[in-house]
Scaffold this motif. Structure first.
Motif, PDB file in Angstrom:
ATOM      1  N   LEU A 417       0.538  -1.190   0.002  1.00 56.24           N
ATOM      2  CA  LEU A 417      -0.109  -0.028  -0.250  1.00 56.24           C
ATOM      3  C   LEU A 417       0.715   1.307  -0.015  1.00 56.24           C
ATOM      4  O   LEU A 417       0.443   2.257  -0.631  1.00 56.24           O
ATOM      5  CB  LEU A 417      -1.056   0.002   1.357  1.00 56.24           C
ATOM      6  N   LYS A 418       1.997   1.292   0.582  1.00 51.38           N
ATOM      7  CA  LYS A 418       2.817   2.579   0.620  1.00 51.38           C
ATOM      8  C   LYS A 418       3.674   2.668  -0.564  1.00 51.38           C
ATOM      9  O   LYS A 418       4.184   3.567  -0.933  1.00 51.38           O
ATOM     10  CB  LYS A 418       3.841   2.335   2.047  1.00 51.38           C
ATOM     11  N   GLY A 419       3.723   1.563  -1.483  1.00 47.27           N
ATOM     12  CA  GLY A 419       4.308   1.617  -2.609  1.00 47.27           C
ATOM     13  C   GLY A 419       3.318   2.024  -3.723  1.00 47.27           C
ATOM     14  O   GLY A 419       3.878   2.443  -4.847  1.00 47.27           O
ATOM     15  N   ILE A 420       2.182   2.401  -3.604  1.00 41.26           N
ATOM     16  CA  ILE A 420       1.302   3.009  -4.529  1.00 41.26           C
ATOM     17  C   ILE A 420       1.454   4.590  -4.351  1.00 41.26           C
ATOM     18  O   ILE A 420       1.301   5.043  -3.355  1.00 41.26           O
ATOM     19  CB  ILE A 420      -0.105   2.597  -3.924  1.00 41.26           C
ATOM     20  N   SER A 421       1.777   5.245  -5.541  1.00 40.92           N
ATOM     21  CA  SER A 421       2.168   6.282  -5.683  1.00 40.92           C
ATOM     22  C   SER A 421       0.821   7.281  -5.276  1.00 40.92           C
ATOM     23  O   SER A 421      -0.354   6.827  -5.431  1.00 40.92           O
ATOM     24  CB  SER A 421       2.682   6.905  -7.060  1.00 40.92           C
ATOM     25  N   LEU A 422       0.793   8.510  -5.059  1.00 41.86           N
ATOM     26  CA  LEU A 422      -0.208   9.630  -4.635  1.00 41.86           C
ATOM     27  C   LEU A 422      -1.113   9.557  -6.208  1.00 41.86           C
ATOM     28  O   LEU A 422      -2.253   9.499  -6.002  1.00 41.86           O
ATOM     29  CB  LEU A 422       0.432  10.944  -4.271  1.00 41.86           C
ATOM     30  N   GLU A 423      -0.271   9.590  -7.237  1.00 41.17           N
ATOM     31  CA  GLU A 423      -0.950   9.836  -8.377  1.00 41.17           C
ATOM     32  C   GLU A 423      -1.858   8.539  -8.817  1.00 41.17           C
ATOM     33  O   GLU A 423      -3.113   8.524  -9.024  1.00 41.17           O
ATOM     34  CB  GLU A 423      -0.168   9.957  -9.653  1.00 41.17           C
ATOM     35  N   ASP A 424      -1.250   7.416  -8.548  1.00 36.72           N
ATOM     36  CA  ASP A 424      -2.116   6.144  -8.641  1.00 36.72           C
ATOM     37  C   ASP A 424      -3.144   5.893  -7.715  1.00 36.72           C
ATOM     38  O   ASP A 424      -4.342   5.544  -8.097  1.00 36.72           O
ATOM     39  CB  ASP A 424      -1.177   4.849  -8.501  1.00 36.72           C
ATOM     40  N   TYR A 425      -2.857   6.329  -6.388  1.00 34.42           N
ATOM     41  CA  TYR A 425      -4.128   6.298  -5.262  1.00 34.42           C
ATOM     42  C   TYR A 425      -5.127   7.246  -5.983  1.00 34.42           C
ATOM     43  O   TYR A 425      -6.230   6.813  -5.606  1.00 34.42           O
ATOM     44  CB  TYR A 425      -3.414   6.854  -4.016  1.00 34.42           C
ATOM     45  N   GLU A 426      -4.826   8.571  -6.352  1.00 34.34           N
ATOM     46  CA  GLU A 426      -6.151   9.521  -6.715  1.00 34.34           C
ATOM     47  C   GLU A 426      -6.785   8.796  -8.002  1.00 34.34           C
ATOM     48  O   GLU A 426      -7.797   8.972  -7.910  1.00 34.34           O
ATOM     49  CB  GLU A 426      -5.409  10.743  -7.071  1.00 34.34           C
ATOM     50  N   GLN A 427      -6.025   8.073  -8.858  1.00 33.58           N
ATOM     51  CA  GLN A 427      -6.728   7.640  -9.809  1.00 33.58           C
ATOM     52  C   GLN A 427      -7.552   6.438  -9.306  1.00 33.58           C
ATOM     53  O   GLN A 427      -8.749   6.130  -9.974  1.00 33.58           O
ATOM     54  CB  GLN A 427      -5.757   7.022 -10.859  1.00 33.58           C
ATOM     55  N   LEU A 428      -7.325   5.516  -8.377  1.00 35.82           N
ATOM     56  CA  LEU A 428      -8.199   4.494  -7.863  1.00 35.82           C
ATOM     57  C   LEU A 428      -9.337   5.232  -7.017  1.00 35.82           C
ATOM     58  O   LEU A 428     -10.445   4.922  -7.393  1.00 35.82           O
ATOM     59  CB  LEU A 428      -7.176   3.800  -6.805  1.00 35.82           C
TER      60      LEU A 428
END
Length: 469
Positions: A417-428
């Motif tokens: 979960l910490k490996g998910i970038s902010l950009e990828d998280y916001e896309q999710l």
């Protein structure tokens, strides 16, 4: 229903008719390709008692009418079926065309348009839903008596059973457009027995599991026997255009001991475990929803992603080995917060809305209401389950708004979960918000909401078969 059971049991002593099943249908589960590989049901599904090579189906009691005239479908019925199949062929063609052209045919007057990467093909979905609203007809069998049939709970984790049944055959007629006026015009047939009510009436904790389940199976089989004897529709399709719906954990066990009878039967169930007989090409996975008392939806989040201070959150009992692994690994961690019971004064839904990721592990069974709760809280679901067929995955690409972590990766949850970038998280999160409407209950039902998505999943299964004329 219960009062009629002795009649059915007495009939079961005498039948000598056996069923030979032939069916080849259902294509790939993926929505984009599902319409391209239809296979027809064989044209002679009726029982042939003169065939010495028949199978010995000792537990099957589907009654066939011996009178040849009764077995034949009238010319009017045949023409009705021809019209149904012709309409389905037109629907398939329109959906394929929309999928190829990748543009919306018309958006005038539509309240919801599927858009974005969370959909496998939003253009095909929009056209398919439009065809469903235009054509799809359901006949609910009228046989049976309350409370075993035509009644189901409206609240808590089994509430979808009652809401679906009420809207399909209730007095408010919120799904009037989908209700067939006569069974001849129906695309599918609903068997409205309630697994929850069967458990209430027949479960005896003093008996073993097999003995407890036997009455449930018998009553369900009795109901099939009744409609198969009274009408031609079950024998015409061998159950391929018939369906049940239940969110009870034991719903799959209603049919598990009679695979020949239920080989083609559509089961719309929450406990969609592929290791326990769930067939994604035939069955329908529906979401488990915890309906609040006197409410139809859980709270919805208004917090942005920047206000979420908890990395990952779960609260629930330690049911099943996956949850035990989760608690053994993370119970005392500050960032991966797992609780059997929240501290006094803490609110469960507020915690969801303060979390970036919400853990959705299996319990004793694969289904859980936490998946929908996470979606409504804009909390990215972390699916920790094995052999789970995720709801609406024919049309939704869950990788665009959730994270899947297999059982063996539980010790790595924080790293992943910490490996998910902010950009990828916001896309999710964007993907999550784009599909939230599909997990929202409305009374009356509205286009693309929870009830419509359940109907659409059943509609897709009917599109994937062609009945003999």
């Amino acid at each position: 229903m219960a009062s009629k059971a002795p009649t059915y049991f007495s009939l079961l002593i005498f039948p000598t008719l056996l069923i030979i099943f032939y069916l080849s249908f259902y294509s790939q589960n993926k929505f984009n390709s599902s319409l391209s590989k239809r296979l027809p049901i064989p044209s002679n599904p009726l029982i042939n008692v003169t065939n010495d090579n028949h199978h010995d189906f000792s537990s099957i009691f589907i009654f066939a009418k011996e009178n040849e005239e009764k077995q034949k479908i009238s010319k009017n019925k045949r023409s009705s079926l021809e019209m149904i199949e012709d309409g389905l062929a037109r629907a398939r063609a329109a959906i394929r065309k929309a999928a190829r052209r990748r543009r919306y045919k018309s958006r005038k007057g539509e309240t919801f348009i599927p858009r974005g990467p969370a959909y496998r093909n939003p253009y095909a979905l929009q056209q398919s839903h439009k065809e469903m609203v235009k054509r799809f007809k359901i006949w609910t069998y009228k046989e049976g008596e309350r409370p075993l049939v035509h009644q189901a709970p409206m609240n808590y984790v089994y509430g979808l059973d009652g809401h679906f049944m009420e809207q399909l055959e209730g007095s408010n007629d919120s799904l009037t457009n989908f209700i067939a006026r006569h069974p001849d015009e129906a695309h599918v047939f609903f068997l409205p027995f309630s697994v929850v009510e069967l458990v209430v009436f027949f479960y005896d904790p003093a008996l073993s599991g097999a003995e407890n389940l036997a009455p449930l199976r018998r009553v369900a089989l009795d109901y099939v026997n009744v409609v198969a004897l009274k009408y031609p529709y079950w024998n015409r399709s061998l159950g391929a255009d018939h369906f049940m719906l239940s969110c009870h954990d034991w719903a799959p066990y209603v049919s598990d001991k009679n695979p020949k009878v239920y080989k083609n039967f559509i089961r719309a169930i929450c406990n969609a475990n592929t290791s326990e007989g769930f067939e994604p090409k035939r069955d329908v996975s529906i979401p488990e929803v915890n309906f609040p008392y006197k409410e139809i939806n859980q709270p919805i989040s208004s917090l942005g992603t920047s206000n979420r201070s908890i990395l990952a959150f779960f609260s629930g009992r330690v049911n099943g080995h996956i949850r035990k692994l989760l608690f053994d690994q993370w119970e005392n961690d500050d960032e991966i917060q797992v609780h059997q019971h929240l501290p006094k004064g803490e609110n469960y839904f507020e915690r969801l809305m303060q979390s970036k990721f919400c853990l959705c592990p299996s319990g004793f069974e694969v289904a859980s209401s936490r998946l929908v709760e996470a979606i409504r809280a804009d909390c990215v679901p972390v699916i920790v389950k094995q052999n789970y067929s995720i709801p609406f995955s024919d049309v939704l690409d869950w990788t665009k708004f959730s994270v899947y972590i297999p059982e063996e990766k539980i010790p790595e949850i924080k790293t992943i979960l910490k490996g998910i970038s902010l950009e990828d998280y916001e896309q999710l999160v964007d993907g999550l918000r784009s599909v939230k409407w599909h997990f929202t209950m409305n009374k009356p039902a509205k286009p693309f909401d929870l009830i419509h998505m359940v109907l659409h999943s059943i509609w897709l299964r009917r599109l994937n078969i062609r009945l003999p004329l």
